[in-house]
Scaffold this motif. Structure first.
Motif, PDB file in Angstrom:
ATOM      1  N   TYR A   4      -5.315   9.779  -4.895  1.00  0.00           N
ATOM      2  CA  TYR A   4      -6.067   8.627  -4.368  1.00  0.00           C
ATOM      3  C   TYR A   4      -6.676   7.801  -5.500  1.00  0.00           C
ATOM      4  CZ  TYR A   4      -5.693  11.460  -0.188  1.00  0.00           C
ATOM      5  OH  TYR A   4      -5.214  12.236   0.837  1.00  0.00           O
TER       6      TYR A   4
ATOM      7  N   ALA B 279      -0.320   3.429  -2.983  1.00  0.00           N
ATOM      8  CA  ALA B 279      -1.630   4.037  -2.735  1.00  0.00           C
ATOM      9  C   ALA B 279      -1.541   5.142  -1.693  1.00  0.00           C
ATOM     10  CB  ALA B 279      -2.616   2.969  -2.292  1.00  0.00           C
TER      11      ALA B 279
ATOM     12  N   TYR C 297       0.799  -1.230   0.000  1.00  0.00           N
ATOM     13  CA  TYR C 297       0.000   0.000   0.000  1.00  0.00           C
ATOM     14  C   TYR C 297       0.834   1.282   0.000  1.00  0.00           C
ATOM     15  CZ  TYR C 297      -3.920  -3.034   1.138  1.00  0.00           C
ATOM     16  OH  TYR C 297      -4.856  -4.021   1.118  1.00  0.00           O
TER      17      TYR C 297
ATOM     18  N   HIS D 258      -6.114   1.637  -5.934  1.00  0.00           N
ATOM     19  CA  HIS D 258      -6.859   0.846  -4.946  1.00  0.00           C
ATOM     20  C   HIS D 258      -6.344  -0.589  -4.990  1.00  0.00           C
ATOM     21  CE1 HIS D 258      -9.618   4.163  -4.422  1.00  0.00           C
ATOM     22  NE2 HIS D 258      -9.611   4.283  -5.736  1.00  0.00           N
TER      23      HIS D 258
END
Length: 185
Positions: free
Chosen positions: A91, A85, A82, A94
């Motif tokens: 943003y 991300a 992650y 995902h």
């Protein structure tokens, strides 16, 4: 609390007319209009490009669309940490993590999507990746989309993009590991 009262300055008769400034602004606008209509073709600031028949050359530093890289055994290099991300200011990345069967790898992405309509192509995801799993070296311009759902690039689509030849590794952990293994650090 201290409040400063500002005295109102009086405007001169010339300033109260506003007309000289209106005409000066109109002159600047007309100057740009005539320069764009009748000026030298090469020096016109506004030029219409008849895309897609006429294409502009991309700058040398153009990176292109994202792609995911595979390991030697064909699995995805991504370990679903992650970091990409988290680093993404838009943003648009995902990830859904799953447990990997390989004991050397803790997790893998069961879903990895990038919303290309939200992406600003800053490259922070590439710099944040410790596994060198994501790159922006395809040189491919993102195609236009007719539906918003078409703009979401999935795991398999990102794995299918080829990279450009002779592209250097992005700055990151892979280069750090190479330098660490050769004990230059």
């Amino acid at each position: 609390m201290i409040i400063k009262v500002r005295e109102r300055t009086k405007m001169s008769a010339y300033e109260r007319l506003y007309l000289p400034e209106v005409f000066r602004g109109l002159g600047v606008t007309l100057k740009h209009l005539f320069h764009n209509l009748f000026g030298n073709h090469k020096t016109r600031p506004l030029q219409t490009v008849r895309y897609p028949e006429q294409k502009l050359n991309y700058p040398e530093r153009f990176r292109g669309q994202h792609r995911l890289l595979r390991r030697d055994n064909g699995s995805t290099r991504c370990v679903a940490c992650y970091l990409c991300a988290t680093a993404c200011p838009a943003y648009c990345i995902h990830i859904v993590a799953g447990e990997a069967k390989d004991p050397k790898i803790e997790k893998y992405p069961t879903s990895f999507t990038i919303d290309m309509l939200r992406c600003i192509y800053c490259g922070l995801c590439v710099e944040a990746c410790p596994e060198d799993a994501i790159r922006m070296d395809t040189g491919i311009h993102t195609k236009p989309f007719l539906a918003r759902s078409d703009a979401v690039m999935g795991h398999l689509e990102l794995l299918a993009f080829p990279g450009q030849k002779d592209t250097s590794l992005p700055y990151g952990a892979q280069e750090y590991r190479v330098l660490k293994n050769t004990e230059k650090i």
